[in-house]
Design an enzyme around this catalytic site. Structure first.
Site, PDB file in Angstrom:
ATOM      1  CG  ASP B  24     -36.767   0.851 -19.097  1.00 17.46           C
ATOM      2  OD1 ASP B  24     -36.012  -0.063 -19.498  1.00 17.46           O
ATOM      3  OD2 ASP B  24     -37.981   0.909 -19.364  1.00 17.46           O
ATOM      4  CG  ASP B  26     -39.607  -0.439 -25.677  1.00 18.19           C
ATOM      5  OD1 ASP B  26     -39.519   0.325 -26.648  1.00 18.19           O
ATOM      6  OD2 ASP B  26     -40.531  -1.255 -25.541  1.00 18.19           O
TER       7      ASP B  26
END
Lengths: 302, 302
Positions: B24, B26
């Site tokens: 992932d 952010d």
């Protein structure tokens, strides 16, 4: 099973049994801007028989005063004090139940009718129709100073809904769990003359989803609306009937308040929805095609 | 219970056990526009050991190409083909799974990144950033001619969300139940450098509420995103690890796909959420404070 009214004596029994008549408006009295056949005569007749006539609407875009204009335009007799809208009920809830201190403000997602009712109840508010919040410009928390006096967020139908309003309301509710989360009503759709549009419940759905939390809902079918009516008009629930076109708002509202209910088919609900194996679990006391059916009671004068 | 990584040998075991590393972005690689300490070195090190490195983000406001610019700006090596965003995955879903006929269009609630991915996949669309739909003017069904070729509605994060877009999307979905209802992802919130704002799931919540119907969701934690990655990169789930900061998206996504998972605490999830009596039922395989912790593996060159 709901009793289907059809004979003159069915309607006469209704007239005998109920002193207070609560009416939903759109889909019962009118459709969009068209008066439903016979409604004016039936309401006048009920008044002539000494019945109390009250109008209960979830529409929070209009104040009672501007709603009254609609009655006037369609030639229906109505007093402002007989009209109960969810914007008015929300304002009464904030001042009488929530007892929001006078130095606190409401952040509003809603239109001028809601602002008018808050103003009339002496409640300070921000947001709403203010130009600052009616924008499609990007919103950034960095460029915003939250108002420390916001003590409640009130959300109703707002056809100028945008990301700035949603972000501010979300921030107020998220930062301080003591800020009250109120919605004028939870109607999923909003009937217009040309068809359904998203309703007040849909406009507040982003806040509910982002916060993972349900609001206090004021309008039908919630009892808050009935409490608000009771505060202004005395009535005996056993001798009161709620007339409406929506099962999950009008009819449920009447039932929850211990009132009898009359469903009409001039609005949202189709007759097929209350019969057969897939019938709704919400069963009205009575059904009739239209409020205009009660014209059968009006004996022509010689 | 999740295994807490702390010793050098814990990280060495991780390096041995996994060939494909999904990240992932952010809250894992960066926070807003700030690179997380050590991330660049760790990613370079994984690549030097022959590991496949892929980036999986629910952010649908950016295309893969503009997402790549963010990697460049922060000095992280990344190829466009290594970046999987929910806008890209939505476009792939529409063309490959839904197989929307070429004469059909998508009505878009979303931003330019979503439009770019649809365009790259050869999908016609309306709505989105078109000036006609980016307005706070009142919307009326009477003044609108629906496009008869709309075969799907795709909704992602749109910071220009408004009543016209919601009303059109609602009308397309309501009039014809064969019109597909798709959302890029269901994230309730959207992390910015200055705090949380309403996410893509909140922007589509009015449609879900008005229709009383759930959409097909493309992004994490849904398997559609993994199907999309698998179509482009071959990997063995048993030797693949998903690294993320959100339990209900990243970690659940990895688990549903049969991957191992590593939770980091540089984003949304706090360490307190995975321990104690109120711990989440979603349990990652491993936890570590930050992706930067893997720097312990990098032996300084003499």
């Amino acid at each position: 099973m709901a009793a289907r009214l059809s004979l003159k004596q069915d309607y006469e029994r209704l007239l005998e049994d109920y002193d207070t008549w609560l009416f939903d408006c759109d889909g019962v009295l009118w459709q969009g801007s068209t008066l439903i056949d016979g409604v004016k005569e039936v309401l006048d007749f009920l008044r002539s028989k000494g019945k109390a006539v009250l109008f209960v609407t979830n529409n929070a875009t209009k104040s009672r005063k501007s709603y009254k204009t609609k009655f006037d335009d369609l030639g229906i007799k109505a007093d402002v004090d007989e009209v109960f809208g969810s914007a008015f009920a929300s304002a009464v809830y904030i001042s009488s139940v929530l007892k929001l201190p006078k130095d606190k403000k409401v952040y509003v997602i809603g239109m001028s009718g809601m602002e008018e009712e808050l103003r009339d109840e002496g409640i300070s508010f921000i947001g709403g129709t203010s130009p600052e919040d009616n924008t499609l410009e990007p919103f950034s928390l960095a460029n915003w100073t939250p108002d420390p006096n916001v003590g409640a967020v009130l959300c109703g139908l707002d056809t100028s809904i945008n990301y700035t309003k949603l972000s501010k309301a979300f921030a107020y509710l998220r930062r301080d769990p003591s800020v009250a989360f109120l919605v004028s009503n939870e109607d999923s759709t909003y009937p217009t003359a040309d068809g359904l549009l998203p309703g007040a419940g849909s406009v507040s759905a982003p806040l509910r989803y982002a916060l993972g939390k349900d609001p206090v809902a004021i309008g039908k079918p919630n009892s808050t609306m009935l409490t608000c009516i009771k505060a202004k008009h005395d009535f005996d629930p056993k001798r009161t009937i709620m007339v409406g076109d929506r099962l999950n708002t009008d009819i449920l509202f009447g039932q929850s308040g211990g009132l009898s209910t009359l469903l009409v088919f001039t609005g949202i609900t189709q007759e097929t929805e209350i019969t057969g194996p897939n019938a709704s679990p919400i069963v009205p006391t009575y059904v009739t095609s239209s409020l205009g059916d009660l014209r059968v009671l009006i004996t022509p004068q010689p």
